[in-house]
Enzyme design. Structure first.
Site, short mmCIF file in Angstrom:
data_model
loop_
_atom_site.label_atom_id
_atom_site.label_comp_id
_atom_site.label_asym_id
_atom_site.label_seq_id
_atom_site.Cartn_x
_atom_site.Cartn_y
_atom_site.Cartn_z
N HIS A 1 73.32 114.18 -59.13
CA HIS A 1 72.52 115.24 -59.05
C HIS A 1 71.77 115.46 -60.11
CE1 HIS A 1 73.91 116.90 -55.15
NE2 HIS A 1 75.26 116.34 -55.62
N ARG B 1 67.70 120.57 -48.30
CA ARG B 1 69.08 120.60 -48.91
C ARG B 1 69.30 122.07 -49.14
NH1 ARG B 1 67.98 115.95 -52.59
NH2 ARG B 1 69.65 114.23 -51.88
N ARG C 1 68.49 120.28 -43.32
CA ARG C 1 69.77 119.90 -43.26
C ARG C 1 70.83 121.10 -43.37
NH1 ARG C 1 72.24 115.96 -47.49
NH2 ARG C 1 72.28 117.94 -48.88
N GLU D 1 75.09 108.36 -42.93
CA GLU D 1 75.76 108.41 -44.45
C GLU D 1 77.10 107.70 -44.29
OE1 GLU D 1 74.38 112.00 -46.95
OE2 GLU D 1 75.44 113.08 -45.07
N CYS E 1 66.08 109.47 -46.10
CA CYS E 1 65.98 110.73 -47.03
C CYS E 1 66.76 110.70 -48.40
CB CYS E 1 66.19 112.02 -46.34
SG CYS E 1 67.95 112.02 -45.88
C1 PEP Z 1 72.24 111.06 -49.21
O1 PEP Z 1 73.61 111.08 -49.39
O2 PEP Z 1 71.46 110.03 -49.49
C2 PEP Z 1 71.65 112.30 -48.96
C3 PEP Z 1 70.44 112.45 -48.95
O3 PEP Z 1 72.26 113.54 -49.02
P1 PEP Z 1 72.85 114.13 -50.60
O4 PEP Z 1 72.16 113.35 -51.90
O5 PEP Z 1 72.32 115.52 -50.78
O6 PEP Z 1 74.28 114.03 -50.41
MG MG Z 2 74.78 112.99 -48.53
#
Ligand code: PEP
Ligand code: MG
Length: 555
Positions: A186, A288, A325, A415, A486
């Protein structure tokens, strides 16, 4: 003496500024006993710390104005509350250290507040904050949480959680350096969203002295501690040179021979829209929505509140695509009221769409809010669900959209490896695919995306990850549907070309990466991208994939 360290560059750009550390939580001060002759000095120290904290809070309130001022002034009053001060003094006279005495005195009040009904119980956080400030001062450790600084700084931390970073003032943060985290942590995502350079997985980051000047290069991952004047000049010249190259390219995403690739932005909410627009995003490829849900640990935001936020994003992109999303709670984004507390393996537990299918009311409210938000706007709204594992998940999500009266395209995030391997079946139920390469890497390599020590598995150039991307893109091509990326893989300019070569139709990334990706695409042909993709797929490891793809792209 200047010192050169290397981490992983995860958000492009260069920053030079003083180090400020993210304070760790104040530990409970040890129960130190003090001799009788130290009592008077210790009492004076406690009182001084409390008054300094109060003055600081008052001053911040004055600067902030508005509602924040009222909150900060109320906190200042707590800091110098006569009963609290007297209670602390009594405890010091009994032989406790100032830090321990203050801590215990606050604890008494904490219990009283907790028993005094919902409204006052809600003030416990403010009380704890005041306590932590005074205790941190007495222990001479950095204040927990976001640094107190009026000057721009480079934020150093072990790693950053979404809740910490929500409090950062973007005007003050020049860049991030973290000891842990990988390209998809993050910290990295947030840095890109804020448009600041970032380096993660830097060994020794937390030991860098507070206040020392550092220069960081978010492209190479280099961090120079205490750079000499000529090093600073060189780095500044390099930054100017890069900026000039970027400024020379604008317009929509396409290769030099005109193959269109939609370049979209990843955003966390309306605050990120200006940066996305400034970077020339052709829409939003990943909104997000979790950040909207972080404000309240007890319940989801109301439909009206959600509608307002979604609408303000959609208004900013007339005639453009906005892919929202639905809530992705769980694992690295836990939400108190939804995420089970007792899962042995949260990343493999009830998260993403699984959470929403267990709480259909939360999903329905969000989908209805999206429908209302788009009403009358020229936006091309699309929605997608995180963590789709199979055709059944995709069908359940599409059905939930239709039941909420939402007729827009309903997509599936890829994913989980099963979704990439069986993308054709998922596309029977979903209108498009969006590859979340961050989680896809995590689940392909069984390597937690938040663990710095496992960062090599999170390298988006891993050939196994590329195989899965290729499989999903091929299935989408055969079905005549779109397939975007993404995840953070899209933000690497060379890898973006490889993704295009694999058949990906749009790339969505943090706004800061957009100009770099746009400029790189303009230097290559679509055929060059395909050749680079073949070369990368044939590589043995990520290093070879990166090197051979680069060579191919450079012709
Ligand atoms: C991912 O997992 O690549 C994604 C875009 O979602 P996040 O990073 O928010 O889990
Ligand atoms: Mg993800």
């Amino acid at each position: 003496m200047e010192q050169h360290l290397h981490g992983v560059g995860v958000s492009q750009g260069m920053a030079i500024g003083p180090v400020r550390h993210m304070g760790t939580a104040v530990l409970e001060p040890p129960a130190v006993r003090i001799p009788a002759e130290a009592v008077q000095a210790e009492r004076a120290r406690a009182e001084r710390a409390a008054r300094t904290v109060a003055a600081d809070l008052d001053e911040r309130g004055h600067r902030a104005g508005g509602e924040a001022q009222a909150v900060l002034e109320a906190q200042a009053l707590i800091a110098t509350d006569p009963e609290l001060l007297a209670d602390s003094a009594r405890r010091i006279t009994d032989g406790n250290s100032a830090a321990r005495a203050v801590y215990d005195a606050f604890d008494g009040y904490r219990t009283l507040l907790a028993q005094a009904g919902d409204y006052l119980a809600g003030r416990i956080t403010d009380l704890d904050d005041v306590r932590d400030r005074i205790v941190a001062r007495l222990l001479d450790v950095p204040m927990p949480g976001v640094p107190d600084s009026d000057e721009p700084y480079v934020l150093f931390a072990r790693d950053l959680a979404p809740a910490d970073t929500a409090l950062l003032d973007p005007a003050l943060v020049l860049g991030f350096v973290t000891e842990e985290g990988g390209p998809t942590s993050h910290s990295a995502i947030l840095a890109r969203a804020m448009g600041v350079p970032a380096v993660v997985a830097l060994r020794g980051a937390t030991k860098t002295p507070e206040g020392v000047t550092v220069a960081l290069d978010g492209r190479t991952g280099e961090v120079v501690i205490a750079p000499a004047a000529d090093t600073r000049e060189q780095l500044q010249a390099l930054a100017r040179q890069r900026d000039a190259a970027l400024a020379a390219t604008d317009g929509p995403g396409r290769t030099s021979d005109g193959h269109r690739v939609l370049l979209l932005a990843n955003i966390g909410g309306p605050a990120d829209v200006p940066a996305a627009r400034a970077a020339g995003a052709e829409g939003v490829g990943l909104f997000r929505t979790e950040f909207l849900f972080l404000d309240d640990s007890e319940r989801a935001p109301s439909q009206a509140r959600q509608t307002e936020v979604y609408r303000s994003v959609m208004e900013a992109f007339p005639e453009q695509r906005v892919v929202v999303r639905v809530l992705d709670a769980g694992a690295d984004k836990p939400l108190g009221f939804l995420t089970p507390a007792d899962e042995p393996n949260p990343a493999l537990g009830v998260r993403g769409l699984r959470t929403l299918l267990e709480h259909p009311g939360v999903l329905a409210t969000q989908l209805r809010a999206l429908r209302k938000a788009a009403e009358g706007l020229p936006v091309r709204l699309e929605v997608m669900a995180p963590m789709i594992a199979d055709r059944h998940d995709a069908a359940a999500f599409t059905q939930a959209c239709r039941e909420a009266g939402l007729e827009t395209a309903a997509g599936a995030m890829v994913e989980i490896p099963s979704a990439a391997l069986r993308a054709a079946a998922i596309l029977d139920e979903a209108d498009f695919l969006s590859l979340g390469t961050n989680d896809l890497a995590q689940y392909t390599f069984a390597a937690d995306r938040q663990t710095g020590a496992l960062a090599r598995y999170q390298d988006p150039w891993q050939p196994a990850l590329l195989d899965l991307i290729a499989a999903a893109a091929r299935a989408a091509g055969e079905a005549g549907k779109s397939c975007g990326v993404c995840g953070e893989a899209a933000a690497d300019p060379d890898l973006a070309c490889v993704l295009v070569g694999l058949g990906v139709t749009s790339l969505s990334m943090g706004p800061t990466a957009l100009p770099y990706v746009r400029a790189r695409l303009r230097q290559v042909t679509v055929d060059g991208c395909r050749q680079a993709a073949r070369a990368a797929l044939a590589a043995e490891d990520p290093q070879e994939a990166r090197a051979t793809a680069r060579r191919t792209l450079d012709g």
